[in-house]
Design a protein around this motif. Sequence first.
Motif, PDB file in Angstrom:
ATOM      1  N   ILE A  95       0.854  -1.191   0.000  1.00 49.57           N
ATOM      2  CA  ILE A  95       0.000   0.000   0.000  1.00 49.57           C
ATOM      3  C   ILE A  95       0.888   1.238   0.000  1.00 49.57           C
ATOM      4  O   ILE A  95       1.807   1.350   0.818  1.00 49.57           O
ATOM      5  N   PHE A  96       0.599   2.145  -0.929  1.00 50.10           N
ATOM      6  CA  PHE A  96       1.336   3.403  -0.997  1.00 50.10           C
ATOM      7  C   PHE A  96       0.735   4.351   0.032  1.00 50.10           C
ATOM      8  O   PHE A  96      -0.465   4.619   0.007  1.00 50.10           O
ATOM      9  N   ASN A  97       1.563   4.817   0.964  1.00 54.69           N
ATOM     10  CA  ASN A  97       1.071   5.673   2.048  1.00 54.69           C
ATOM     11  C   ASN A  97       1.316   7.158   1.782  1.00 54.69           C
ATOM     12  O   ASN A  97       1.236   7.974   2.692  1.00 54.69           O
ATOM     13  N   GLY A  98       1.621   7.491   0.547  1.00 50.75           N
ATOM     14  CA  GLY A  98       1.903   8.877   0.183  1.00 50.75           C
ATOM     15  C   GLY A  98       3.381   9.163   0.069  1.00 50.75           C
ATOM     16  O   GLY A  98       3.776  10.132  -0.565  1.00 50.75           O
ATOM     17  N   GLU A  99       4.192   8.295   0.682  1.00 54.78           N
ATOM     18  CA  GLU A  99       5.642   8.453   0.631  1.00 54.78           C
ATOM     19  C   GLU A  99       6.351   7.216   0.095  1.00 54.78           C
ATOM     20  O   GLU A  99       7.338   7.327  -0.619  1.00 54.78           O
ATOM     21  N   GLU A 100       5.823   6.037   0.472  1.00 53.34           N
ATOM     22  CA  GLU A 100       6.479   4.792   0.067  1.00 53.34           C
ATOM     23  C   GLU A 100       5.458   3.660   0.033  1.00 53.34           C
ATOM     24  O   GLU A 100       4.364   3.763   0.586  1.00 53.34           O
ATOM     25  N   TRP A 101       5.836   2.577  -0.640  1.00 55.56           N
ATOM     26  CA  TRP A 101       5.012   1.373  -0.693  1.00 55.56           C
ATOM     27  C   TRP A 101       5.359   0.522   0.528  1.00 55.56           C
ATOM     28  O   TRP A 101       6.483   0.083   0.674  1.00 55.56           O
TER      29      TRP A 101
END
Length: 174
Positions: A95-101
């Motif tokens: 899941i991409f949290n806005g910064e990283e997978w």
Amino acid sequence: MSLPESMGTKGVPYPPERYDDDAGEVSAFYRPDATPPDLSYPNGVKVDYLATGATTAGDYGLYRWHFGPGETGPGPHFHRAVAESFYVLTGTVRIFNGEEWIPAGAGDFVHVPVGGLHGFRNTTDEPASMLLHFTPGAPREGYFEGLRELAEGTELGPDDMAEFYKLHDNYWVG
């Protein structure tokens, strides 16, 4: 008598009442686990419409997403009208949290507020499944079904694709 803080509302009040009868009503919906999926994609993804915005009077939408083996899932995007949450049931979902997978496994939960960057993918050779929760209950079924049509070969020009994504509150980044 005053309730202890732990038993109060913790600063968030209950919403206004929407049911005013003095007795409850028989209105529960049951969907057995063995119910066939509502939607199947050519790549093996299957989707169960557990509770749509239409069945919850717009309160929320809840879908069970079954990934097949191999990489599938959307890249980074955001929504202007809905918040989205993920609860992994089986396997590992990135899941991409806005910064990283980030790798999310069974029992892991991710909430993305309105406007939050996110994406999700199965990047393993094993199947995975998760719950997708949207609030309020937007009609995501049209989006999922449109994506299947595209996967099956329906072609849209750039303007029509942009309109399709805008209509379904999907804004791609990167």
